[in-house]
Design a protein around this motif. Sequence first.
Motif, PDB file in Angstrom:
ATOM      1  N   GLN A  16      25.618  83.390  29.743  1.00 50.25           N
ATOM      2  CA  GLN A  16      24.951  82.744  30.882  1.00 50.25           C
ATOM      3  C   GLN A  16      25.934  82.442  31.998  1.00 50.25           C
ATOM      4  OE1 GLN A  16      22.056  79.660  30.144  1.00 50.25           O
ATOM      5  NE2 GLN A  16      21.737  80.323  28.034  1.00 50.25           N
ATOM      6  N   MET A  17      27.131  82.004  31.649  1.00 51.69           N
ATOM      7  CA  MET A  17      28.138  81.716  32.665  1.00 51.69           C
ATOM      8  C   MET A  17      28.665  83.002  33.305  1.00 51.69           C
ATOM      9  SD  MET A  17      27.848  78.553  32.301  1.00 51.69           S
ATOM     10  CE  MET A  17      27.085  77.565  31.013  1.00 51.69           C
ATOM     11  N   GLN A  18      28.785  84.057  32.535  1.00 55.69           N
ATOM     12  CA  GLN A  18      29.238  85.335  33.076  1.00 55.69           C
ATOM     13  C   GLN A  18      28.224  85.924  34.062  1.00 55.69           C
ATOM     14  OE1 GLN A  18      29.956  87.569  29.463  1.00 55.69           O
ATOM     15  NE2 GLN A  18      32.160  87.162  29.558  1.00 55.69           N
ATOM     16  N   GLU A  19      26.946  85.733  33.764  1.00 54.93           N
ATOM     17  CA  GLU A  19      25.898  86.330  34.593  1.00 54.93           C
ATOM     18  C   GLU A  19      25.540  85.476  35.802  1.00 54.93           C
ATOM     19  OE1 GLU A  19      22.710  86.940  31.859  1.00 54.93           O
ATOM     20  OE2 GLU A  19      23.554  88.828  31.082  1.00 54.93           O
ATOM     21  N   ALA A  20      26.202  84.330  35.968  1.00 55.36           N
ATOM     22  CA  ALA A  20      25.847  83.401  37.043  1.00 55.36           C
ATOM     23  C   ALA A  20      26.580  83.687  38.350  1.00 55.36           C
ATOM     24  CB  ALA A  20      26.131  81.971  36.604  1.00 55.36           C
ATOM     25  N   GLY A  21      27.368  84.735  38.398  1.00 51.63           N
ATOM     26  CA  GLY A  21      28.109  85.052  39.623  1.00 51.63           C
ATOM     27  C   GLY A  21      28.883  86.348  39.465  1.00 51.63           C
ATOM     28  N   PRO A  22      29.719  86.663  40.424  1.00 49.14           N
ATOM     29  CA  PRO A  22      30.424  87.949  40.428  1.00 49.14           C
ATOM     30  C   PRO A  22      31.692  87.991  39.573  1.00 49.14           C
ATOM     31  CG  PRO A  22      30.971  86.721  42.405  1.00 49.14           C
ATOM     32  CD  PRO A  22      29.952  85.892  41.670  1.00 49.14           C
ATOM     33  N   ASN A  23      32.031  86.897  38.907  1.00 46.77           N
ATOM     34  CA  ASN A  23      33.337  86.816  38.239  1.00 46.77           C
ATOM     35  C   ASN A  23      33.209  86.718  36.728  1.00 46.77           C
ATOM     36  OD1 ASN A  23      34.751  86.606  40.846  1.00 46.77           O
ATOM     37  ND2 ASN A  23      33.753  84.600  40.955  1.00 46.77           N
ATOM     38  N   ALA A  24      32.401  87.600  36.148  1.00 44.30           N
ATOM     39  CA  ALA A  24      32.167  87.563  34.704  1.00 44.30           C
ATOM     40  C   ALA A  24      33.466  87.677  33.918  1.00 44.30           C
ATOM     41  CB  ALA A  24      31.220  88.689  34.305  1.00 44.30           C
ATOM     42  N   SER A  27      25.302  65.409  37.427  1.00 42.72           N
ATOM     43  CA  SER A  27      25.641  66.755  36.973  1.00 42.72           C
ATOM     44  C   SER A  27      24.388  67.619  36.913  1.00 42.72           C
ATOM     45  CB  SER A  27      26.321  66.695  35.597  1.00 42.72           C
ATOM     46  OG  SER A  27      25.490  66.052  34.640  1.00 42.72           O
ATOM     47  N   ASP A  28      24.580  68.915  36.997  1.00 42.96           N
ATOM     48  CA  ASP A  28      23.452  69.837  37.146  1.00 42.96           C
ATOM     49  C   ASP A  28      23.648  71.042  36.232  1.00 42.96           C
ATOM     50  OD1 ASP A  28      21.374  71.463  37.975  1.00 42.96           O
ATOM     51  OD2 ASP A  28      22.263  71.927  39.917  1.00 42.96           O
ATOM     52  N   TRP A  29      22.804  71.171  35.212  1.00 43.35           N
ATOM     53  CA  TRP A  29      22.948  72.249  34.247  1.00 43.35           C
ATOM     54  C   TRP A  29      22.883  73.624  34.908  1.00 43.35           C
ATOM     55  CZ3 TRP A  29      24.826  74.506  30.360  1.00 43.35           C
ATOM     56  CH2 TRP A  29      24.228  75.633  29.772  1.00 43.35           C
ATOM     57  N   GLU A  30      21.854  73.891  35.662  1.00 43.84           N
ATOM     58  CA  GLU A  30      21.754  75.211  36.291  1.00 43.84           C
ATOM     59  C   GLU A  30      22.857  75.412  37.326  1.00 43.84           C
ATOM     60  OE1 GLU A  30      20.025  77.700  35.373  1.00 43.84           O
ATOM     61  OE2 GLU A  30      18.889  76.627  33.849  1.00 43.84           O
ATOM     62  N   GLY A  31      23.200  74.354  38.042  1.00 39.83           N
ATOM     63  CA  GLY A  31      24.224  74.464  39.074  1.00 39.83           C
ATOM     64  C   GLY A  31      25.615  74.692  38.519  1.00 39.83           C
ATOM     65  N   CYS A  32      25.867  74.259  37.269  1.00 41.22           N
ATOM     66  CA  CYS A  32      27.213  74.396  36.714  1.00 41.22           C
ATOM     67  C   CYS A  32      27.552  75.843  36.397  1.00 41.22           C
ATOM     68  CB  CYS A  32      27.376  73.529  35.476  1.00 41.22           C
ATOM     69  SG  CYS A  32      26.663  74.204  33.952  1.00 41.22           S
ATOM     70  N   LYS A  33      26.551  76.658  36.198  1.00 45.26           N
ATOM     71  CA  LYS A  33      26.811  78.053  35.808  1.00 45.26           C
ATOM     72  C   LYS A  33      27.547  78.820  36.906  1.00 45.26           C
ATOM     73  CE  LYS A  33      22.691  78.028  32.872  1.00 45.26           C
ATOM     74  NZ  LYS A  33      21.391  78.663  32.562  1.00 45.26           N
ATOM     75  N   PRO A  34      27.022  78.863  38.147  1.00 44.02           N
ATOM     76  CA  PRO A  34      27.808  79.521  39.194  1.00 44.02           C
ATOM     77  C   PRO A  34      29.099  78.786  39.518  1.00 44.02           C
ATOM     78  CG  PRO A  34      25.835  78.490  40.123  1.00 44.02           C
ATOM     79  CD  PRO A  34      25.689  78.455  38.633  1.00 44.02           C
ATOM     80  N   MET A  35      29.138  77.474  39.278  1.00 38.54           N
ATOM     81  CA  MET A  35      30.365  76.722  39.560  1.00 38.54           C
ATOM     82  C   MET A  35      31.520  77.176  38.671  1.00 38.54           C
ATOM     83  SD  MET A  35      28.891  72.838  40.124  1.00 38.54           S
ATOM     84  CE  MET A  35      30.538  72.110  40.275  1.00 38.54           C
ATOM     85  N   ILE A  36      31.274  77.332  37.382  1.00 38.18           N
ATOM     86  CA  ILE A  36      32.365  77.777  36.519  1.00 38.18           C
ATOM     87  C   ILE A  36      32.679  79.249  36.771  1.00 38.18           C
ATOM     88  CG2 ILE A  36      30.940  78.393  34.506  1.00 38.18           C
ATOM     89  CD1 ILE A  36      33.217  77.224  32.748  1.00 38.18           C
ATOM     90  N   ASN A  37      31.662  80.017  37.113  1.00 43.20           N
ATOM     91  CA  ASN A  37      31.887  81.429  37.433  1.00 43.20           C
ATOM     92  C   ASN A  37      32.775  81.584  38.659  1.00 43.20           C
ATOM     93  OD1 ASN A  37      31.053  84.116  38.860  1.00 43.20           O
ATOM     94  ND2 ASN A  37      30.311  84.358  36.768  1.00 43.20           N
ATOM     95  N   ASN A  38      32.621  80.670  39.596  1.00 41.53           N
ATOM     96  CA  ASN A  38      33.381  80.748  40.848  1.00 41.53           C
ATOM     97  C   ASN A  38      34.685  79.960  40.817  1.00 41.53           C
ATOM     98  OD1 ASN A  38      31.460  82.376  42.161  1.00 41.53           O
ATOM     99  ND2 ASN A  38      30.208  80.589  42.674  1.00 41.53           N
ATOM    100  N   GLY A  39      35.019  79.373  39.673  1.00 40.49           N
ATOM    101  CA  GLY A  39      36.289  78.669  39.562  1.00 40.49           C
ATOM    102  C   GLY A  39      36.258  77.227  40.029  1.00 40.49           C
ATOM    103  N   GLU A  40      35.075  76.639  40.149  1.00 37.74           N
ATOM    104  CA  GLU A  40      34.975  75.235  40.525  1.00 37.74           C
ATOM    105  C   GLU A  40      35.028  74.311  39.312  1.00 37.74           C
ATOM    106  OE1 GLU A  40      31.801  74.508  43.524  1.00 37.74           O
ATOM    107  OE2 GLU A  40      31.508  76.670  43.395  1.00 37.74           O
TER     108      GLU A  40
END
Length: 462
Positions: free
Chosen positions: A306-314, A280-293
């Motif tokens: 932090q999760m909201q700011e990690a991608g376009p889907n805040a 598992s990857d702490w930094e990598g999980c942020k865009p993953m949850i933002n993108n629906g993964e």
Amino acid sequence: MKKWLSLLLTVAMAVSLLTACGGGGGADAPKVAGADGSSLPAYHTLKVGEDYTDLTAELRIISHRTDLINDGTFAKYAEQFNALYPNIKLNFEGITNYADDMTARISSDDWGDICMVPTTIALPDLGGYFLGLCQVSDIAADYNFASNRAFDGIVYGIPSTGNAQGIVYNSKVLKAAGYSYEDGTLPKTPDAFMQMLKDIKAKTDAIPLYTNFAAGWTMGAWDAYLGGCATADPDWMNITMPQTHDVFADKGDGTGAYAVYKILYDAVKEGLVEPSVTASDWEGCKPMINNGEIGTMVLGSWAVIQMQEAGPNAADIGYMPFPITQPDGKQYASAGADYCFGVNKNCSDDNAIAAMLFIKWFTESSNFAYDQGGVPVLKSQAYPETLKAFDGIALIEDTPAPTELATLQPDVNRESELSLNADNTHVQRVVEAAVNGKETYDDIIAEWNERWNAAVDEYAPK
């Protein structure tokens, strides 16, 4: 080995109190701003923007928020503060492994002027390192979490923000699985939450629950639900629990500590988490949850932004209460201070005043709590939009232990070697057991109870 290292560190810090604190005042001689004979104003009496506007000082501020230092966020706060106090220069220093590194550094009197008070320092020892800012009674009517870093009625730390304890989620993933805040279908019990995870796996391509096992420190988040979330009792963590046997036992009603960690164990055992928890990857999980993964993650409310700011889907990132419902049919949520600002008791008077001015401005006027999706420190301010799912849910703050019991919880926690809210290895053990099958969840609980009971017998008042 861990127990011996902890003991050695404690001894070293105790010795340093006698030698490094400006001549040996120590914890038995706290320096309190505004007290009789003090040349410093008490924290609560300061009027930011009106008092000491011509003060010249340079402050060294040490923080765990390396991200906000590196991305220039703290520099922007400094610019706003300097509009009021142009002659107070702010220098920020970030520490990644904050709790361990700052605990070691704090024993020196030249570590800086302001830091986030390490929670590893026992409350009775705060006066050996930090300036007493005011009395708890001076700010309790206006501040949430006023007593978080206080001892014997004296405040040594001012909360930077507050955290509610719940679960971060992606609303699109949950909606695809048949759950939403708007429909009132968010799970409220462990069984309902487990069913939701199964539905996410069956109806979407998302990882139902991301553990963040490899990061280590993230696993410690599970401890935050043991108080208000699991028991609805503000006295539980610091007063009742360290005097009670079998605190991890199954209560049979989906509440208590047993129910908290059982969710994690069952989710891992049933394959409702990332394919490889060790990868598992702490930094990598942020865009993953933002993108629906990813569907859900168990983290404090500080993680939402932090999760909201990690991608376009805040807008897809939400936050729900932890799924435990008490016998009275209500949910409760633990809430408490994030790290608190403390001022070095060995500061010069000018630096101490400058430090209090900055902390008061930051707490009351910087908008930091809203920027970070936290619970505002000022009671007069409303909860942020990120906590809308907590409407109508009582936030439970842990009651500080009375002075005569101030060391009880730390003593029992340390002696049991569980280190709740201070270490993550016991939570990682739950995950490892679910993965390798070498011990059952009830095996773990039985050992935890045995160790906790022995510590209670040794330290609790007879």
